[in-house]
Design a protein around this motif. Structure first.
Motif, mmCIF file in Angstrom:
data_model
loop_
_atom_site.group_PDB
_atom_site.id
_atom_site.type_symbol
_atom_site.label_atom_id
_atom_site.label_comp_id
_atom_site.label_asym_id
_atom_site.label_seq_id
_atom_site.Cartn_x
_atom_site.Cartn_y
_atom_site.Cartn_z
ATOM 1 N N THR A 1 0.836 -1.206 0.000
ATOM 2 C CA THR A 1 0.000 0.000 0.000
ATOM 3 C C THR A 1 0.869 1.254 0.000
ATOM 4 O O THR A 1 0.597 2.217 -0.723
ATOM 5 C CB THR A 1 -0.923 0.009 1.232
ATOM 6 N N ALA A 2 1.918 1.236 0.821
ATOM 7 C CA ALA A 2 2.819 2.401 0.895
ATOM 8 C C ALA A 2 3.493 2.665 -0.447
ATOM 9 O O ALA A 2 3.555 3.808 -0.913
ATOM 10 C CB ALA A 2 3.862 2.171 1.979
ATOM 11 N N LEU A 3 3.976 1.607 -1.086
ATOM 12 C CA LEU A 3 4.630 1.776 -2.384
ATOM 13 C C LEU A 3 3.638 2.240 -3.442
ATOM 14 O O LEU A 3 3.972 3.091 -4.283
ATOM 15 C CB LEU A 3 5.288 0.458 -2.808
ATOM 16 N N SER A 4 2.422 1.697 -3.405
ATOM 17 C CA SER A 4 1.400 2.091 -4.385
ATOM 18 C C SER A 4 1.067 3.571 -4.260
ATOM 19 O O SER A 4 1.035 4.309 -5.253
ATOM 20 C CB SER A 4 0.130 1.256 -4.190
ATOM 21 N N LEU A 5 0.829 4.022 -3.027
ATOM 22 C CA LEU A 5 0.481 5.430 -2.829
ATOM 23 C C LEU A 5 1.660 6.336 -3.177
ATOM 24 O O LEU A 5 1.470 7.409 -3.766
ATOM 25 C CB LEU A 5 0.047 5.668 -1.384
ATOM 26 N N SER A 6 2.864 5.930 -2.823
ATOM 27 C CA SER A 6 4.029 6.770 -3.145
ATOM 28 C C SER A 6 4.201 6.923 -4.647
ATOM 29 O O SER A 6 4.529 8.013 -5.134
ATOM 30 C CB SER A 6 5.296 6.175 -2.515
ATOM 31 N N VAL B 1 -4.024 -2.752 -8.607
ATOM 32 C CA VAL B 1 -3.083 -3.637 -7.920
ATOM 33 C C VAL B 1 -3.268 -3.561 -6.412
ATOM 34 O O VAL B 1 -3.271 -4.578 -5.706
ATOM 35 C CB VAL B 1 -1.636 -3.272 -8.304
ATOM 36 N N CYS B 2 -3.465 -2.341 -5.906
ATOM 37 C CA CYS B 2 -3.642 -2.165 -4.462
ATOM 38 C C CYS B 2 -4.966 -2.772 -3.993
ATOM 39 O O CYS B 2 -5.036 -3.343 -2.904
ATOM 40 C CB CYS B 2 -3.585 -0.681 -4.109
ATOM 41 N N ILE B 3 -6.013 -2.657 -4.810
ATOM 42 C CA ILE B 3 -7.317 -3.259 -4.465
ATOM 43 C C ILE B 3 -7.185 -4.774 -4.356
ATOM 44 O O ILE B 3 -7.693 -5.398 -3.415
ATOM 45 C CB ILE B 3 -8.370 -2.865 -5.515
ATOM 46 N N ILE B 4 -6.500 -5.369 -5.332
ATOM 47 C CA ILE B 4 -6.294 -6.825 -5.307
ATOM 48 C C ILE B 4 -5.492 -7.233 -4.083
ATOM 49 O O ILE B 4 -5.812 -8.224 -3.399
ATOM 50 C CB ILE B 4 -5.604 -7.287 -6.608
ATOM 51 N N ASN B 5 -4.467 -6.474 -3.780
ATOM 52 C CA ASN B 5 -3.615 -6.776 -2.629
ATOM 53 C C ASN B 5 -4.407 -6.700 -1.322
ATOM 54 O O ASN B 5 -4.344 -7.612 -0.482
ATOM 55 C CB ASN B 5 -2.444 -5.797 -2.589
ATOM 56 N N MET C 1 -0.747 4.055 4.093
ATOM 57 C CA MET C 1 -0.820 5.388 3.486
ATOM 58 C C MET C 1 0.105 6.376 4.198
ATOM 59 O O MET C 1 0.667 7.268 3.566
ATOM 60 C CB MET C 1 -2.264 5.892 3.505
ATOM 61 N N LEU C 2 0.244 6.222 5.507
ATOM 62 C CA LEU C 2 1.133 7.104 6.258
ATOM 63 C C LEU C 2 2.566 6.988 5.738
ATOM 64 O O LEU C 2 3.229 7.987 5.437
ATOM 65 C CB LEU C 2 1.075 6.769 7.743
ATOM 66 N N PHE C 3 3.027 5.749 5.608
ATOM 67 C CA PHE C 3 4.384 5.535 5.097
ATOM 68 C C PHE C 3 4.475 5.908 3.614
ATOM 69 O O PHE C 3 5.510 6.390 3.154
ATOM 70 C CB PHE C 3 4.810 4.081 5.307
ATOM 71 N N GLY C 4 3.384 5.681 2.874
ATOM 72 C CA GLY C 4 3.365 6.046 1.450
ATOM 73 C C GLY C 4 3.523 7.530 1.230
ATOM 74 O O GLY C 4 4.231 7.966 0.315
ATOM 75 N N ASN C 5 2.880 8.324 2.090
ATOM 76 C CA ASN C 5 3.028 9.777 1.996
ATOM 77 C C ASN C 5 4.446 10.213 2.315
ATOM 78 O O ASN C 5 5.003 11.099 1.648
ATOM 79 C CB ASN C 5 2.045 10.466 2.943
ATOM 80 N N ILE C 6 5.026 9.600 3.327
ATOM 81 C CA ILE C 6 6.404 9.950 3.698
ATOM 82 C C ILE C 6 7.358 9.651 2.541
ATOM 83 O O ILE C 6 8.214 10.474 2.184
ATOM 84 C CB ILE C 6 6.830 9.189 4.968
ATOM 85 N N ILE C 7 7.184 8.472 1.934
ATOM 86 C CA ILE C 7 8.068 8.081 0.831
ATOM 87 C C ILE C 7 7.814 8.950 -0.400
ATOM 88 O O ILE C 7 8.749 9.503 -1.003
ATOM 89 C CB ILE C 7 7.870 6.591 0.480
ATOM 90 N N GLY C 8 6.531 9.068 -0.793
ATOM 91 C CA GLY C 8 6.190 9.797 -2.015
ATOM 92 C C GLY C 8 6.554 11.268 -1.953
ATOM 93 O O GLY C 8 7.224 11.800 -2.858
ATOM 94 N N ILE C 9 6.136 11.944 -0.883
ATOM 95 C CA ILE C 9 6.434 13.370 -0.748
ATOM 96 C C ILE C 9 7.939 13.578 -0.563
ATOM 97 O O ILE C 9 8.509 14.554 -1.082
ATOM 98 C CB ILE C 9 5.639 13.973 0.426
ATOM 99 N N GLY C 10 8.581 12.668 0.143
ATOM 100 C CA GLY C 10 10.032 12.756 0.306
ATOM 101 C C GLY C 10 10.758 12.683 -1.024
ATOM 102 O O GLY C 10 11.685 13.463 -1.282
#
Length: 416
Positions: A31-36, A292-296, A341-350
């Motif tokens: 989920t984190a990778l998908s959102l990022s 992909v995230c929905i399936i996961n 999503m929390l980690f995804g935001n950190i990775i993506g925005i970073g």
């Protein structure tokens, strides 16, 4: 207290005591990778479109006012009394068209004339764009590669010419080197000796290769025009969202019948159509990642349901409705989703901030008009992406949770 929330809160920690915790961690990471990826791709697409549009608008303005006879030919048609027309536009009442009073940021006149430019048997065809002394160098000045900007403040016309870096390389020209500009006016050849003052490169290759900037007075003298005769008037708007309405108002209400106005989007549609095609790529990438995230998440929720089969049978035997039980598992999924999503935001925005600061990802400027992958640091874009991501994935969790209603209490209580 809501029973489903109570059960979800108290029983979720039990997953950390079993092998299921590894599956939950994988779901969070996915989920984190998908959102990022969604955040980075949205920011890059938005930055790409904005930066290229800004380059085009900075070079040409938002609206062009020309003579009605202009039909994309290279033959120049003069707008006479350009100062009077500019004053007419500045004094217009834009409130009648629901436009802000300061809708126009600035007006600039120019003359464009084709010429054969070069020296020592090395020549190239260019369009010379004549600009006035009050030309705003805020945009083009940032793309200066060598030399200096033209000096147009003298009483006589300046012989400075600002050429693109591509033209300089092609003709082996350097700043302070003299060149000849050859014009053909009414079947007669006219020559002017000019001096290369500097080179620029905006990244808009098709424009850079074709245009050079000179003093407007020099071109007016070649054409034997008066100082208030120009090829066109550029209109720069304060708000790009008002450009279409402004253009329509100018053409229908302000300009004389012999003049025509059109937006740069209409005049140069190819580049803007190409930018619009990027929206299709953006939707496809975001849609694929969401799928992909929905399936996961659906697969993870199904595993959690199977792991809690005995609990489902016990709750059913105690009279708890299947919908309330489904909400327990949906809450499991939302908890996993929010952590991911929390980690995804950190990775993506970073990653966006890193690319914005250091421009690590480079591009071919000849192909993409930019030398690096641009990033738009728009908090509203990130907020909308997060909202869509959360709503879509959360709603999709209702589908696998339906399995709870299919589990029979008698069989579930035997399942240990």
């Amino acid at each position: 207290m809501i029973l489903s929330r109570f059960l979800a809160t108290r029983t979720y920690s039990a997953f950390n005591q079993s092998l299921i915790r590894n599956i939950i961690r994988i779901a969070m990471i996915s989920t984190a990778l998908s959102l990022s990826v969604v955040i980075v791709s949205s920011s890059v697409f938005e930055g790409f479109q904005k930066l290229i549009a800004q380059k085009v608008f900075g070079f040409w303005g938002h609206i062009h006012i020309t003579d009605m006879q202009v039909n994309r030919s290279i033959e120049p048609y003069a707008i006479k009394h350009s100062d009077s027309i500019k004053a007419l536009i500045k004094n217009a009442d834009f409130s009648s068209a629901d436009l802000s009073s300061d809708v126009i940021r600035k007006l600039e006149s120019f003359v464009v004339l084709p010429a054969i430019v070069g020296i020592d048997a090395q020549y190239d065809g260019l369009f010379l764009k004549g600009i006035e002394a009050d030309f705003d160098w805020a945009f083009l000045g940032q793309f200066l590669k060598s030399g200096r900007l033209p000096v147009l403040s003298d009483s006589l016309f300046s012989r400075d010419i600002l050429i693109s870096e591509q033209t300089a390389l092609k003709l082996s020209l350097k700043p302070d080197q003299s060149i000849l500009a050859n014009f053909v006016i009414d079947g007669k050849q006219i020559k002017r000796k000019l001096k290369v003052c500097g080179t620029y490169r905006t990244g808009l290759e098709e424009y850079d290769r074709k245009f050079a900037l000179v003093d407007i007075r020099m071109l007016q003298q070649v054409l034997q025009w008066s100082p208030d005769e120009v090829t066109a008037i550029e209109v720069f708007a304060q708000d790009i969202q008002e450009v279409s309405a402004l253009n329509m108002f100018l053409y229908e209400e302000i300009l004389p019948s012999n003049l025509y106005s059109e937006t740069i989007r209409e005049k140069f549609p190819n580049i803007f159509e190409w930018l619009s095609l990027q929206d299709i790529n953006k939707r496809f990438i975001i849609g694929l990642i969401l799928l992909v995230c929905i399936i996961n998440m659906s697969t993870t929720l199904l595993i959690l349901i199977l792991e809690r089969t005995h609990m489902i049978g016990l709750l059913s035997a105690l009279g708890m409705r299947s919908w309330d039980q489904r909400k327990v598992f949906v809450r499991y999924g939302i908890k996993i989703l929010t952590k991911g999503m929390l980690f995804g935001n950190i990775i993506g925005i970073g990653l966006c901030l890193i690319q914005w600061k250091w421009k690590l990802i480079k591009l071919s400027e000849a192909d993409y008009y930019l030398d690096h992958a641009p990033v738009s640091l728009n908090p509203w874009t990130w907020l909308v992406v997060n909202l869509i991501f959360f709503v879509v994935i959360s709603a999709s969790l209702l589908i696998p949770s339906y399995l709870v209603a299919k589990i029979k209490p008698v069989n579930a209580l035997k399942f240990r």
